[in-house]
Enzyme design. Structure first.
Site, PDB file in Angstrom:
ATOM      1  N   CYS A   1       0.831  -1.187   0.000  1.00 15.84           N
ATOM      2  CA  CYS A   1       0.000   0.000   0.000  1.00 15.84           C
ATOM      3  C   CYS A   1       0.878   1.254   0.000  1.00 15.84           C
ATOM      4  CB  CYS A   1      -0.919  -0.006   1.190  1.00 15.84           C
ATOM      5  SG  CYS A   1       0.044  -0.102   2.659  1.00 15.84           S
TER       6      CYS A   1
ATOM      7  N   TYR B   1      -6.251 -13.008  -3.917  1.00 20.28           N
ATOM      8  CA  TYR B   1      -5.616 -12.604  -2.657  1.00 20.28           C
ATOM      9  C   TYR B   1      -6.335 -13.212  -1.459  1.00 20.28           C
ATOM     10  CZ  TYR B   1      -4.122  -9.357   1.075  1.00 20.28           C
ATOM     11  OH  TYR B   1      -3.640  -8.813   2.235  1.00 20.28           O
TER      12      TYR B   1
ATOM     13  N   HIS C   1      -3.087 -12.210   4.961  1.00 18.73           N
ATOM     14  CA  HIS C   1      -3.003 -11.150   5.976  1.00 18.73           C
ATOM     15  C   HIS C   1      -4.206 -11.002   6.897  1.00 18.73           C
ATOM     16  CE1 HIS C   1       0.018  -9.396   2.985  1.00 18.73           C
ATOM     17  NE2 HIS C   1       0.695  -9.729   4.061  1.00 18.73           N
TER      18      HIS C   1
ATOM     19  N   ASP D   1       3.983  -9.512   9.027  1.00 22.35           N
ATOM     20  CA  ASP D   1       4.539  -9.590   7.677  1.00 22.35           C
ATOM     21  C   ASP D   1       5.558  -8.470   7.446  1.00 22.35           C
ATOM     22  OD1 ASP D   1       4.673 -10.889   5.237  1.00 22.35           O
ATOM     23  OD2 ASP D   1       3.328  -9.451   4.297  1.00 22.35           O
TER      24      ASP D   1
END
Ligand code: ADP
Ligand code: SF4
Length: 690
Positions: free
Chosen positions: A31, A172, A175, A267
């Site tokens: 991001c 996706y 996360h 992460d």
């Protein structure tokens, strides 16, 4: 070109389904805080990474339907055809430099409060929305029609992504941010139909979306799958063994496995709490489950380490988000045998704070990050000098070092004078604190660059006062003399000094960094700074055996460091070290042997015995030199002095990233075009009115 054969393996092309990556450097989705608000700035930023040699350059998450959006965070959107040009702009910039463009389709589901669209969030099971704040919103359980709808929306978005020019189109599931992760997880998926219960059932929707996407675009585009191997929650959430079994069920369907950890803070582990390559134990083994290439991350900045993880068969491609932000030209530097020029990520996560504060991405190491289009800055190029007037830079902290190296690269004659016997300013001191060693890279990279610049002269042990500067006779003077921590308690909560009795022992972080430790055993640390310093100080004091109590008026320790995803780790470490944390308390008085604390809600006071108090509240600019020179203005012309500019902490204390940026800005703007009137000094993208 001087290619080091140790790194050959990093430069080999590799097929990813129907497309070929030119080397093993893969910018995974990350991001940026720019997204749909700043699409042109974003396109230029990603384009610079492609120019820097990355084989694959991906978007951030792209919300593919309005029933799942994470306002107020600013990501990308692909809701209908009107979003295609915005996304195509980025793909075009990436292609212009020979890289592949990847797009991460995302449906956050139970992570999306939908404050913009006001749609009811959809999830495998109707549970409260699990976003970064405790939103008072619940998702509803998806029925079979909802599942059919999401499959249709995903397929339509994949086709649009291809139309926008993307080469890799993600499914996706990582996360804890994707509804697919929630389907996979027993914790979030309580369904009793064919999408819940057994492993096969929980994987069903992931499998369907992978097949749908391959059928829609798989002839020309690669379809990667991004999955989190472990949530590191000790028995709760996804764990490696179960995730490996899931991968086993769909191992050959995607064209690439992009494996990571959940949650995001694990992460993108800050360097204070985790080392380079920290994910290897979790991703090791995936390659045995599939014949498809595997990419994994680990804040890799060392080409040796990168080559070794490929050689060991842990991954096929080196995934990078932060290392590609700190140095968009990392692959080129490896290719050209210039590894000493790599601007290594320091793991501070200031880049992440852009997303959390909904502001364009910034980076401590790379001040051009996010400014490629706005200000026309480039991480490797800077325009040549436009005059022969030399520059004197006083102070070699992050601001002074960056100004000196960037001015040096422009070709100016630069003198850098530093009063200490080492370079680096605050960074040189702070990198000796617990967990902050990697921050020294801010100094190391700049010092390495200065060594290569014969036009920059560096003087250590050279404190300059105003007379010395006038005597030096340089037309331009940059005052980058930094700041000192205040010793009177002035900060955010108290904007006037905290009443302090005679004989009370009060210290600041500067005292500790200069080896002046408290006398006695009991120390209170008052944090009115709210970033990392107070918690690092508490940690250091506890390690040295002091009985340490940490006080904050906020609800938690180091609260701003939520934006760098360090908060949780910092608080855990403090607790593990036996530091008592007292939240919602202010330090209202300091006396010898004791302090008074008051509750921020009720004002009720209590006394706490303390031999010493450490104040981490705010800093005073060390601007004596700038002030003294201003006072001597009438002598400037005789001395040949034209301009004095204070930059960085000497102007207004802030983060290291701010100081580096200030140094770069000075260097970029010197002899630049006059700013006309009150014009906005950077480009911005305005909405076109319908
Ligand atoms: P910033 O973050 O703005 O770069 P720092 O505090 O890290 O600021 O660095 C400021 C540097 O300036 C320190 O290394 C300090 O020793 C040096 N310095 C301060 N005053 C003078 C001076 N008068 N002459 C030379 N060096 C100075
Ligand atoms: Fe690395 Fe910090 Fe830059 Fe992020 S901001 S890329 S963590 S140096």
């Amino acid at each position: 070109m001087n290619v080091d054969s140790r790194f050959d393996i990093l430069l080999q092309p590799i097929e990813i389904g129907p497309v070929t990556a030119r080397n093993r450097f893969y910018q995974v989705p990350h991001c940026t805080g720019m997204g749909y608000r700043d699409p042109t700035a974003l396109a230029h930023m990603r384009g610079v990474k492609a120019e820097g040699g990355w084989a694959v350059v991906c978007t951030e998450q792209v919300e593919f339907h309005w029933t799942s959006e994470i306002t107020p965070f600013i990501e990308l959107r692909l809701w209908d055809d009107r979003d295609i040009p915005m996304l195509a702009r980025m793909a075009d910039h990436v292609h212009a430099h020979g890289a592949l463009a990847g797009l991460e389709l995302c449906y956050n589901g139970a992570h999306a409060p939908n404050f913009y669209s006001r749609e009811v969030p959809l999830a495998p099971t109707g549970l409260p929305v699990a976003s970064f704040s405790y939103e008072p919103v619940q998702a509803r359980s998806m029925d079979k029609q909802d599942i059919r709808n999401v499959r249709r929306w995903h397929r339509a978005a994949a086709l649009r992504a291809r139309q926008a020019g993307y080469d890799l189109i993600y499914v996706y599931a990582g996360h804890g941010l994707s509804f697919l992760h929630h389907f996979l997880s027993r914790e979030f998926n309580h369904r009793t139909d064919e999408y819940g219960g057994s492993l096969e059932n929980r994987v069903r929707l992931l499998k369907e979306l992978l097949i749908d996407t391959r059928e829609a675009v798989g002839d020309t585009c690669a379809v990667p799958c991004r999955l989190s191997m472990d949530e590191l929650r000790g028995g709760v959430g996804l764990e490696k063994a179960e995730t490996e079994d899931m991968i086993g069920l769909v191992a050959e369907i995607p064209d690439l496995w992009d494996v990571c950890l959940a949650s995001w803070e694990n992460d993108s582990m800050p360097s204070r709490f985790g080392e380079e390559g920290g994910q290897e134990p979790y991703i090791d083994g995936v390659k045995k489950l599939t014949t498809k290439p595997v990419v994994g991350v680990g804040r890799y900045t060392s080409p040796d380490r990168m080559a070794s993880v490929i050689r060991k068969g842990i991954v096929d491609l080196i995934g990078c988000a932060r290392p590609s932000i700190a140095d968009p030209f990392l692959p080129r530097k490896v290719e050209e045998g210039r590894v000493e020029d790599i601007r290594e990520c320091i793991g501070c996560n200031i880049c992440v704070s852009g997303d959390f504060t909904m502001s364009p991405i910034r980076c401590t190491q790379n001040p051009t990050m996010g400014e490629e289009w706005r200000r026309g800055w480039h991480p490797e190029r800077i325009r040549p000098k436009e005059s022969d007037k030399p520059v004197l830079v006083v102070g070699a902290g992050p601001a002074g070092l960056e100004a000196a190296q960037a001015l040096g690269k422009r070709g100016y004659e630069v003198t850098l004078a530093e009063q200490a016997t080492e370079l680096g300013g605050r960074v040189a001191k702070e990198c000796r604190l617990p967990g902050l060693a990697a921050w020294g890279r801010v100094r190391d990279w700049r010092v390495e660059q200065l060594h290569k610049l014969p036009n920059v002269s560096v003087y250590l042990d050279s404190r300059l006062d105003a007379e010395a500067v006038l005597e030096f006779g340089c037309p331009r003077v940059v005052v980058a003399t930094g700041s000192r921590w205040r010793g009177d308690g002035v900060g955010r909560h108290w904007t006037t000094p905290v009443p302090t009795g005679d004989g009370a022992q009060v210290l600041t972080p500067d005292d500790i960094m200069e080896d002046r430790l408290p006398q006695g055993r009991r120390v209170v640390v008052w944090d009115d700074d709210h970033y990392y310093m107070a918690s690092v100080m508490a940690e250091l004091l506890a390690e040295k055996g002091f009985d340490t109590t940490y006080i904050t008026p906020a609800s938690e320790a180091s609260t701003w460091s939520r934006n760098t995803m360090e908060q949780h780790f910092a608080q855990a470490r403090m607790l593990e070290k036996g530091i008592r944390i007292q939240a919602f308390r202010t330090l209202s008085r300091i006396a010898p042997g004791a302090v008074a604390l008051s509750c921020v809600h009720t004002g009720r006071e209590e006394e706490l015995e303390a031999d010493a108090v450490l104040l981490a509240t705010s800093r005073t600019p060390s601007d004596e030199l700038a002030t003294a020179l201003a006072r001597l203005r009438e002598r400037w012309s005789d001395a040949g002095l034209e301009a004095v500019d204070a930059i960085g902490d000497a102007l207004a204390p802030a983060t290291i990233a701010h100081a580096v940026y200030a140094g770069r800005r000075y260097a970029e703007e010197l002899d630049g075009p006059e700013v006309i009137g009150d014009a906005v000094p950077f480009k911005r993208e305005l909405a076109e009115l319908i």
